[in-house]
Design a protein around this motif. Structure first.
Motif, PDB file in Angstrom:
ATOM      1  N   LEU A  33      21.712  37.036  46.775  1.00  0.00           N
ATOM      2  CA  LEU A  33      21.660  36.483  48.129  1.00  0.00           C
ATOM      3  C   LEU A  33      21.618  34.957  48.088  1.00  0.00           C
ATOM      4  CD1 LEU A  33      21.259  36.701  51.210  1.00  0.00           C
ATOM      5  CD2 LEU A  33      18.799  36.889  50.787  1.00  0.00           C
ATOM      6  N   PHE A  34      20.763  34.422  47.223  1.00  0.00           N
ATOM      7  CA  PHE A  34      20.619  32.964  47.106  1.00  0.00           C
ATOM      8  C   PHE A  34      21.945  32.321  46.700  1.00  0.00           C
ATOM      9  CE2 PHE A  34      19.484  28.989  45.051  1.00  0.00           C
ATOM     10  CZ  PHE A  34      18.497  28.491  45.880  1.00  0.00           C
ATOM     11  N   GLY A  35      22.565  32.887  45.679  1.00  0.00           N
ATOM     12  CA  GLY A  35      23.831  32.328  45.197  1.00  0.00           C
ATOM     13  C   GLY A  35      24.943  32.443  46.216  1.00  0.00           C
ATOM     14  N   ALA A  36      24.975  33.576  46.929  1.00  0.00           N
ATOM     15  CA  ALA A  36      26.033  33.787  47.927  1.00  0.00           C
ATOM     16  C   ALA A  36      25.937  32.777  49.065  1.00  0.00           C
ATOM     17  CB  ALA A  36      25.941  35.211  48.470  1.00  0.00           C
ATOM     18  N   GLY A 268      26.729  19.820  52.273  1.00  0.00           N
ATOM     19  CA  GLY A 268      26.916  21.263  52.409  1.00  0.00           C
ATOM     20  C   GLY A 268      26.151  22.033  51.344  1.00  0.00           C
ATOM     21  N   PHE A 269      26.143  21.506  50.124  1.00  0.00           N
ATOM     22  CA  PHE A 269      25.399  22.139  49.026  1.00  0.00           C
ATOM     23  C   PHE A 269      23.892  22.105  49.295  1.00  0.00           C
ATOM     24  CE2 PHE A 269      23.154  21.586  44.929  1.00  0.00           C
ATOM     25  CZ  PHE A 269      23.417  22.827  44.358  1.00  0.00           C
ATOM     26  N   ILE A 270      23.393  20.945  49.738  1.00  0.00           N
ATOM     27  CA  ILE A 270      21.959  20.817  50.038  1.00  0.00           C
ATOM     28  C   ILE A 270      21.564  21.742  51.181  1.00  0.00           C
ATOM     29  CG2 ILE A 270      20.177  19.232  50.875  1.00  0.00           C
ATOM     30  CD1 ILE A 270      21.686  16.986  49.422  1.00  0.00           C
ATOM     31  N   PHE A 271      22.397  21.793  52.201  1.00  0.00           N
ATOM     32  CA  PHE A 271      22.126  22.696  53.327  1.00  0.00           C
ATOM     33  C   PHE A 271      22.091  24.145  52.854  1.00  0.00           C
ATOM     34  CE2 PHE A 271      23.737  25.460  56.749  1.00  0.00           C
ATOM     35  CZ  PHE A 271      22.750  25.244  57.702  1.00  0.00           C
ATOM     36  N   GLY A 272      23.001  24.487  51.929  1.00  0.00           N
ATOM     37  CA  GLY A 272      23.031  25.841  51.379  1.00  0.00           C
ATOM     38  C   GLY A 272      21.755  26.178  50.632  1.00  0.00           C
ATOM     39  N   LEU A 273      21.233  25.216  49.861  1.00  0.00           N
ATOM     40  CA  LEU A 273      19.973  25.433  49.139  1.00  0.00           C
ATOM     41  C   LEU A 273      18.819  25.696  50.103  1.00  0.00           C
ATOM     42  CD1 LEU A 273      20.136  22.683  46.351  1.00  0.00           C
ATOM     43  CD2 LEU A 273      20.439  25.149  46.054  1.00  0.00           C
ATOM     44  N   ILE A 274      18.754  24.881  51.168  1.00  0.00           N
ATOM     45  CA  ILE A 274      17.674  25.039  52.147  1.00  0.00           C
ATOM     46  C   ILE A 274      17.792  26.379  52.871  1.00  0.00           C
ATOM     47  CG2 ILE A 274      16.681  24.096  54.265  1.00  0.00           C
ATOM     48  CD1 ILE A 274      17.630  21.321  53.300  1.00  0.00           C
ATOM     49  N   LEU A 275      19.009  26.711  53.306  1.00  0.00           N
ATOM     50  CA  LEU A 275      19.223  27.962  54.034  1.00  0.00           C
ATOM     51  C   LEU A 275      18.951  29.177  53.153  1.00  0.00           C
ATOM     52  CD1 LEU A 275      20.156  29.355  56.636  1.00  0.00           C
ATOM     53  CD2 LEU A 275      22.508  29.189  55.782  1.00  0.00           C
ATOM     54  N   ALA A 276      19.405  29.107  51.892  1.00  0.00           N
ATOM     55  CA  ALA A 276      19.191  30.228  50.968  1.00  0.00           C
ATOM     56  C   ALA A 276      17.707  30.427  50.694  1.00  0.00           C
ATOM     57  CB  ALA A 276      19.943  29.968  49.670  1.00  0.00           C
ATOM     58  N   SER A 277      16.984  29.332  50.494  1.00  0.00           N
ATOM     59  CA  SER A 277      15.540  29.422  50.256  1.00  0.00           C
ATOM     60  C   SER A 277      14.831  30.038  51.453  1.00  0.00           C
ATOM     61  CB  SER A 277      14.972  28.033  49.961  1.00  0.00           C
ATOM     62  OG  SER A 277      15.583  27.467  48.832  1.00  0.00           O
ATOM     63  N   MET A 279      16.126  32.092  53.683  1.00  0.00           N
ATOM     64  CA  MET A 279      16.483  33.509  53.791  1.00  0.00           C
ATOM     65  C   MET A 279      15.732  34.352  52.764  1.00  0.00           C
ATOM     66  SD  MET A 279      20.582  33.296  54.599  1.00  0.00           S
ATOM     67  CE  MET A 279      20.732  35.065  54.845  1.00  0.00           C
ATOM     68  N   VAL A 280      15.554  33.820  51.561  1.00  0.00           N
ATOM     69  CA  VAL A 280      14.781  34.535  50.529  1.00  0.00           C
ATOM     70  C   VAL A 280      13.329  34.673  50.968  1.00  0.00           C
ATOM     71  CG1 VAL A 280      13.877  34.380  48.181  1.00  0.00           C
ATOM     72  CG2 VAL A 280      16.288  33.910  48.623  1.00  0.00           C
ATOM     73  N   PHE A 281      12.779  33.603  51.525  1.00  0.00           N
ATOM     74  CA  PHE A 281      11.388  33.647  51.994  1.00  0.00           C
ATOM     75  C   PHE A 281      11.208  34.698  53.085  1.00  0.00           C
ATOM     76  CE2 PHE A 281       8.281  32.277  55.162  1.00  0.00           C
ATOM     77  CZ  PHE A 281       7.125  32.209  54.382  1.00  0.00           C
ATOM     78  N   ILE A 282      12.137  34.725  54.034  1.00  0.00           N
ATOM     79  CA  ILE A 282      12.056  35.698  55.123  1.00  0.00           C
ATOM     80  C   ILE A 282      12.175  37.119  54.584  1.00  0.00           C
ATOM     81  CG2 ILE A 282      13.240  36.550  57.195  1.00  0.00           C
ATOM     82  CD1 ILE A 282      14.004  33.646  57.787  1.00  0.00           C
ATOM     83  N   ARG A 283      13.056  37.301  53.622  1.00  0.00           N
ATOM     84  CA  ARG A 283      13.269  38.633  53.047  1.00  0.00           C
ATOM     85  C   ARG A 283      12.035  39.117  52.291  1.00  0.00           C
ATOM     86  NH1 ARG A 283      18.658  40.199  49.531  1.00  0.00           N
ATOM     87  NH2 ARG A 283      18.346  42.479  49.526  1.00  0.00           N
ATOM     88  N   GLU A 284      11.399  38.216  51.565  1.00  0.00           N
ATOM     89  CA  GLU A 284      10.233  38.585  50.771  1.00  0.00           C
ATOM     90  C   GLU A 284       8.992  38.788  51.639  1.00  0.00           C
ATOM     91  OE1 GLU A 284       9.764  39.077  47.229  1.00  0.00           O
ATOM     92  OE2 GLU A 284      11.895  39.442  47.614  1.00  0.00           O
ATOM     93  N   ASN A 285       8.944  38.150  52.774  1.00  0.00           N
ATOM     94  CA  ASN A 285       7.773  38.236  53.641  1.00  0.00           C
ATOM     95  C   ASN A 285       8.105  38.901  54.974  1.00  0.00           C
ATOM     96  OD1 ASN A 285       5.591  36.384  52.162  1.00  0.00           O
ATOM     97  ND2 ASN A 285       7.596  35.379  52.009  1.00  0.00           N
ATOM     98  N   GLU A 286       9.061  39.791  54.920  1.00  0.00           N
ATOM     99  CA  GLU A 286       9.535  40.434  56.152  1.00  0.00           C
ATOM    100  C   GLU A 286       8.428  41.202  56.862  1.00  0.00           C
ATOM    101  OE1 GLU A 286      13.088  43.498  57.581  1.00  0.00           O
ATOM    102  OE2 GLU A 286      12.938  42.849  55.474  1.00  0.00           O
ATOM    103  N   ASP A 287       7.636  41.940  56.092  1.00  0.00           N
ATOM    104  CA  ASP A 287       6.569  42.748  56.697  1.00  0.00           C
ATOM    105  C   ASP A 287       5.532  41.875  57.379  1.00  0.00           C
ATOM    106  OD1 ASP A 287       7.833  44.990  55.779  1.00  0.00           O
ATOM    107  OD2 ASP A 287       6.650  45.106  53.933  1.00  0.00           O
TER     108      ASP A 287
END
Length: 294
Positions: A33-36, A268-277, A279-287
């Protein structure tokens, strides 16, 4: 005491280490997910940067041209004599460089410049049918034309050095240089023609005043003013750089001023890093997030 502090410090470091390792584990767990997200954001920025039209900038450097004596300065010298005879001498147009710049930026001149250079189909090429040489819909208005050409150039004036710079931005480097030079040439011609017209009006006015007065001194003054206006017309006709004297004409630019494609891709790369991070945080703390909003 020192021993307890060292143990506490160790425990703090241990907790920090656990948090860092947890973050690393989360990133590994969601590596796809992060890489994508990062790759997608960077790729989109590359595509966007490549689709942007390159813009080139050409610059003309000029100085205020020396102005001939106008009727305004002369009339101030003779206003006392003329007032005795009840004559109001006309004042000539201002020779201030800022007035010339204001004229160059005026709607009237910009519309004239667009018509003179036949720029309407170029400025509104999205509305122009090249094959039929006609407009797809209604022809753009004069106000739209002046607003569009106004967005292509800028004029700067350094009062300390007396330097005037005309910059023209265009998607074609040759056209950028061509229109920058023609813009300065056109404004010189425009102001010259206006000055000549004003001088001719002043001459007509002075001739009428000569016919009205019987005082010899006043007639001599008015004749002197007519001679000065004739000299102004003569000098205007022979001087090419009337308002702005060009000291460095525009050359065809070799490099574009925008877009800055490298900066766009980096952002664009920096924005991708922030957005990916995120999304990972939301996914890990979804509950936990769901519980908060319940």
């Amino acid at each position: 005491m020192n021993k307890k502090e060292s143990i506490l410090d160790f425990e703090d470091k241990k907790e920090d280490g656990v948090e860092i390792s947890a973050i690393i584990n989360s990133l590994k767990k969601n590596a796809k997910l992060f890489g994508a997200v990062v790759i997608s954001s960077t790729s989109l920025s590359v595509i966007y940067a490549l689709l942007l039209t390159p813009i080139f900038q050409a610059e003309v450097v000029a100085i205020p041209a020396e102005q001939s004596t106008s009727i305004g300065s002369l009339s101030s010298s003779f206003s006392g004599i003329a007032s005795i005879a009840g004559i109001d001498l006309p004042s000539g147009p201002a020779d201030d460089i800022q007035t010339s710049i204001a004229i160059a930026e005026s709607k009237k001149f910009n519309i004239i410049f667009v018509e003179q250079e036949k720029l309407l189909p170029i400025l509104f090429k999205e509305d122009w049918d090249e094959d039929s040489q006609s407009w797809k819909e209604d022809e753009p208005s004069d106000l739209s034309a002046q607003a569009r050409i106004r967005s292509h150039y800028s004029i700067g004036y350094d009062k300390r050095d007396g330097i005037v710079t005309f910059t023209m931005n265009w998607d074609d480097p040759k056209l950028a240089a061509k229109y920058a030079n023609s813009f300065v040439s056109s404004i010189n011609n425009y102001i010259r023609d206006d000055e000549i017209l004003e001088a001719e009006k002043s001459i007509d006015y002075l001739k009428k005043e000569i016919e009205k007065t019987t005082l010899v001194d006043i007639k001599n003054v008015l004749n002197s003013l007519i001679q000065e206006q004739l000299q102004t017309i003569m000098l205007a006709n022979v001087r090419e750089d009337y308002a702005f004297k060009v000291i460095d004409p525009a050359m065809v630019p070799k490099t574009k001023i925008k877009p800055q494609r490298r900066q766009i891709v980096i952002l664009g790369f920096i924005f991708g890093l922030i957005l990916a991070s995120l999304m990972v945080f939301i996914r890990e703390n979804e509950d936990n997030i769901v519980k908060i909003f319940k």
